[in-house]
Design an enzyme around this catalytic site. Sequence first.
Site, PDB file in Angstrom:
ATOM      1  N   SER A 145       0.698  -1.083  -0.181  1.00 30.07           N
ATOM      2  CA  SER A 145       0.393  -0.130   0.464  1.00 30.07           C
ATOM      3  C   SER A 145       0.730   0.720  -0.394  1.00 30.07           C
ATOM      4  CB  SER A 145      -0.755  -0.632   1.393  1.00 30.07           C
ATOM      5  OG  SER A 145      -1.468   1.658   1.558  1.00 30.07           O
ATOM      6  N   TYR A 159      -1.465  -0.643  10.196  1.00 29.69           N
ATOM      7  CA  TYR A 159      -1.204  -1.405   9.022  1.00 29.69           C
ATOM      8  C   TYR A 159      -0.396  -0.792   8.152  1.00 29.69           C
ATOM      9  CZ  TYR A 159      -3.462  -1.114   4.018  1.00 29.69           C
ATOM     10  OH  TYR A 159      -3.501  -1.715   3.251  1.00 29.69           O
ATOM     11  N   LYS A 163       2.802  -3.143   6.076  1.00 30.80           N
ATOM     12  CA  LYS A 163       2.619  -2.738   4.397  1.00 30.80           C
ATOM     13  C   LYS A 163       3.990  -2.343   3.708  1.00 30.80           C
ATOM     14  CE  LYS A 163      -1.162  -3.922   3.464  1.00 30.80           C
ATOM     15  NZ  LYS A 163      -1.778  -5.518   2.571  1.00 30.80           N
TER      16      LYS A 163
END
Length: 294
Positions: A145, A159, A163
Site C-alpha cells: 500500500s 497497517y 505494508k
Amino acid sequence: MDLRAGQVAVVTGAASGIGLAMARRFAADGLKVVLADVEEGALEKAAATLREDGAQVHARVVDVSEREQLDALAAETYEKYGAVHVLCNNAGVGSGAEGRMWEHDPNDWKWAFAVNVWGVFHGVQAFVPRMIAAGEPGHVVNTSSGDGGIAPLPTASVYAVTKAAVVTMTESLYAHLKAEHARVGASVLFPGPHMLRTGLWESHRNRPERYAKQRPRKTPYRSLDQWEAAMKETGQEVRFTPVEEVADLVADGIREGRFWLLPASEHSDRQIRARSQSMLDRADPSYLEHFILD
C-alpha cells in the site's frame, strides 16, 4: 512472463475487492483460478459467479495467518492442477487500532502482522519452492500500500508498518529469486492511485477471537460510506480507483516483468521524492508534518 490459457493463478483475499478483480482478470485471460479467503459465504458466491462466466475455479476457505492452511492449499492446488504460475498474496486487514501508538491494543498489532506480513510469508514458503522446482515461468505479486509502502499515514500506523514490511519482503524475494536464476519473478503492488471500495474498511468483521481486543474501542468502527462522508465534510476531494484498473495493472505488470506495480500519481511521486530527500539530507521527515499538526 506471458499469461496464457491453461495456466494457474492462486489469489488470496479473493472473495471480494482487489482479489476478486484479479481473479476475474486472470480468468478472462483463460487461466484456471484458485480462490482463497477467510469468508466462506463470500468465497462461495465469488466462485459461483466466475464459474457462471465459464472460468475453471477452485475455492478453499483459508486463514493466511495459519501456515498449515496455506500449505494445505498449495498441496491441494498441485494435486488438482499440477502447477501454479501466478501467486497473488493479497489478503489483508486493517488493524482497528485507536489513539497514539503507545495506546494501541497489542492484539491490533498481532492480528495485522499475522495476516498482512506472516500471511505473505506463508504464501511464499508454501508455493515458491514448488514453482521454482517446476522450472516453468511464474510470478509472485505481493500486495502492499502507499500507506507504509511509500510513506506512513500515522493515523493508520499499524497497517502502514505491515505494508512497509511487505515491500522489503518482496525486494528480498526478488533478489533471492535472481540469485537462484529462477524463472519466477516478483512484484510489489500498490493499489490505487485513489481510494478503493474493498472490504478492508470493515476488516473487523473477520477478526478471530484469539486476536480480540483486550479492551473495548472508544469509538465505533466506521464503514467506507461513513469515512467518505466525513472526508467530504472537511472539504477533502474523494476519488476512487475501480478495482478492475488495479487488476489490469497487475496483469500488465506480470507480462512486462515489472517489480514496482505503482500506478502513476503526482501525490505518490511527491511522497517518494520528499521521503528520499529527507533521508539523503539526514533531515526530519517533513512530509509527515501535516499529520503531526493534526
